[in-house]
Design a protein around this motif. Structure first.
Motif, short mmCIF file in Angstrom:
data_model
loop_
_atom_site.label_atom_id
_atom_site.label_comp_id
_atom_site.label_asym_id
_atom_site.label_seq_id
_atom_site.Cartn_x
_atom_site.Cartn_y
_atom_site.Cartn_z
N MET A 89 0.99 -1.20 0.05
CA MET A 89 -0.04 -0.14 0.16
C MET A 89 0.85 1.21 0.00
O MET A 89 1.58 1.15 0.92
N SER A 90 0.86 2.19 -0.95
CA SER A 90 1.64 3.24 -1.23
C SER A 90 1.30 4.30 -0.28
O SER A 90 2.09 4.96 0.42
N SER A 91 -0.03 4.75 -0.16
CA SER A 91 -0.35 6.01 0.57
C SER A 91 -1.94 5.53 1.15
O SER A 91 -2.85 6.01 0.73
N PRO A 92 -1.89 4.90 2.28
CA PRO A 92 -3.20 4.48 2.90
C PRO A 92 -3.90 5.87 3.45
O PRO A 92 -2.96 6.62 3.64
N PRO A 93 -5.04 5.99 3.64
CA PRO A 93 -5.79 7.03 4.02
C PRO A 93 -5.16 7.32 5.66
O PRO A 93 -4.97 6.13 6.45
N THR A 94 -5.08 8.51 6.07
CA THR A 94 -4.60 8.80 7.38
C THR A 94 -5.99 8.59 8.38
O THR A 94 -7.12 9.20 7.98
N ILE A 95 -5.81 8.14 9.35
CA ILE A 95 -6.93 7.77 10.20
C ILE A 95 -6.92 8.23 11.80
O ILE A 95 -5.68 8.02 12.38
N ALA A 96 -7.80 8.74 12.47
CA ALA A 96 -8.02 9.18 13.64
C ALA A 96 -9.01 8.31 14.48
O ALA A 96 -9.84 7.73 13.63
N ILE A 97 -8.42 7.72 15.52
CA ILE A 97 -9.31 6.65 16.18
C ILE A 97 -9.67 7.13 17.53
O ILE A 97 -8.71 7.51 18.13
N LEU A 98 -11.05 7.30 17.70
CA LEU A 98 -11.31 8.02 18.96
C LEU A 98 -11.56 6.96 19.76
O LEU A 98 -12.82 6.44 19.69
N GLY A 99 -11.02 6.69 20.67
CA GLY A 99 -11.18 5.94 21.86
C GLY A 99 -10.24 4.36 21.58
O GLY A 99 -10.07 3.74 20.57
N ALA A 100 -9.33 4.36 22.59
CA ALA A 100 -8.20 3.46 22.76
C ALA A 100 -8.45 2.24 23.40
O ALA A 100 -7.48 1.64 24.03
N GLY A 101 -9.74 1.87 23.60
CA GLY A 101 -10.06 0.58 24.36
C GLY A 101 -9.66 -0.62 23.62
O GLY A 101 -8.92 -0.63 22.58
N ALA A 102 -10.34 -1.78 23.84
CA ALA A 102 -10.27 -3.06 23.25
C ALA A 102 -10.29 -3.10 21.75
O ALA A 102 -9.42 -3.18 21.01
N MET A 103 -11.32 -2.57 21.20
CA MET A 103 -11.91 -2.35 19.79
C MET A 103 -10.84 -1.46 19.06
O MET A 103 -10.35 -1.64 17.93
N GLY A 104 -10.84 -0.38 19.61
CA GLY A 104 -9.86 0.70 18.86
C GLY A 104 -8.36 0.50 18.72
O GLY A 104 -7.94 0.56 17.95
N SER A 105 -7.91 -0.13 19.93
CA SER A 105 -6.45 -0.78 19.85
C SER A 105 -6.32 -1.85 19.14
O SER A 105 -5.32 -1.93 18.17
N ALA A 106 -7.25 -2.77 19.04
CA ALA A 106 -7.27 -4.03 17.93
C ALA A 106 -7.46 -3.56 16.69
O ALA A 106 -6.65 -3.97 15.78
N LEU A 107 -8.25 -2.32 16.32
CA LEU A 107 -8.13 -1.94 14.90
C LEU A 107 -6.59 -1.42 14.64
O LEU A 107 -6.35 -1.38 13.44
N ALA A 108 -6.21 -0.40 15.62
CA ALA A 108 -5.06 0.16 15.08
C ALA A 108 -3.87 -0.81 14.98
O ALA A 108 -3.18 -0.79 13.91
N LYS A 109 -4.18 -1.81 15.78
CA LYS A 109 -2.91 -3.25 15.42
C LYS A 109 -3.09 -3.76 14.20
O LYS A 109 -2.07 -4.18 13.31
#
Length: 268
Positions: free
Chosen positions: A1-21
């Motif tokens: 992936m050359s330039s993926p969209p930049t993303i803000a994740i509001l909430g770093a609980g279980a699901m937010g962190s899992a998505l970031a990972k």
């Protein structure tokens, strides 16, 4: 992936962190992600574990990103929308994971900003999730594509109408608990037959895992695979007869329908 969209994740609980990972494992780099987390200890943990920027102010997190993922608890949505409604632009896409919160709720606060509602389940924590996805009135194909790309980082995605997401909640959102309940009962039965608890759990857990893999990989229906295992007059047939006499299938249908009804109530 050359330039993926930049993303803000509001909430770093279980699901937010899992998505970031999941995103970091699928072509995103730490500089592509910004998380917002109000608990200082959790924010510090996120920075240490993921290497991503993690700020306390959600309005700061959304600045300049292509997509905004709302991963807070449903009861926190109202306060969050008050914090970010003036910071989110119409050229961003908002992806909401908040169970039971309708698209209209976010659209009323965000105006013309495209909103996509998703319903993942807990296996997303392992990258094996199942997500239902529905776009709002301002979400076009490009916005849906971004949301799909984001959620595919943690599993499979199906695109539906929002009216179908209550059924998704009842089937796949709640579904892992049904499987866990079955595994609990099977483990208890194994122990009653004399197996040690750790042996019973090992047998059951990998039986569930293997059966799930067969469903996914073979492409065969559950009914077909069941018939393949159950020889007439054999051990499996004896078990299935008892399950039928006990109304197992009807009970499962009632359970899923009850979950659907509750999802509709909570969203109302």
């Amino acid at each position: 992936m050359s330039s993926p969209p930049t993303i803000a994740i509001l909430g770093a609980g279980a699901m937010g962190s899992a998505l970031a990972k999941g995103l970091l494992g699928n072509g995103w780099r730490p500089e592509h992600l910004t998380l917002a987390e109000v608990v200082p200890e959790r924010a510090a943990q996120v920075r240490s574990e993921l290497g991503c920027e993690c700020v306390s102010d959600p309005a700061q997190a959304v600045q300049g990103t292509d997509a905004v993922v709302v991963a807070v608890k449903p009861q926190d949505i109202e306060v969050l929308l008050e914090q970010v409604s003036g910071a989110i632009a119409s050229n961003q896409v908002v992806i909401t994971l908040a169970a039971g919160v309708r698209i209209a709720t976010l659209e009323s606060a965000l105006g013309d900003t495209p909103v996509v509602r998703v319903m993942p389940n807990t296996p997303a924590l392992l990258g094996k999730g199942m997500t239902g996805l529905a776009g709002g009135s301002h979400a076009g194909p490009s916005h849906i594509a971004v949301a799909r790309m984001v959620m595919e980082a943690v599993g499979e995605v199906v695109e539906l109408e929002e009216a179908d997401l209550d059924a998704v909640t009842a089937v796949s959102g709640t579904g892992p608990a049904y499987v866990f309940a079955l595994a609990e009962s099977m483990t208890e039965a194994a122990q009653q037959l004399g197996l040690e608890a750790d042996v019973a759990a090992h047998l059951v857990n990998y039986t569930v895992l293997g059966a799930g893999e067969m469903l996914v990989r073979t492409g065969q229906s559950a009914a077909h695979l069941r018939r393949q295992v159950a020889s007439p007059g054999g051990t499996t047939d004896a078990a299935l007869v008892v399950m039928g006499e006990g109304g197992f299938s009807e009970l499962m249908v009632r359970a899923v329908v009850a979950a659907h009804g509750r999802s509709v109530e909570l969203g109302g």
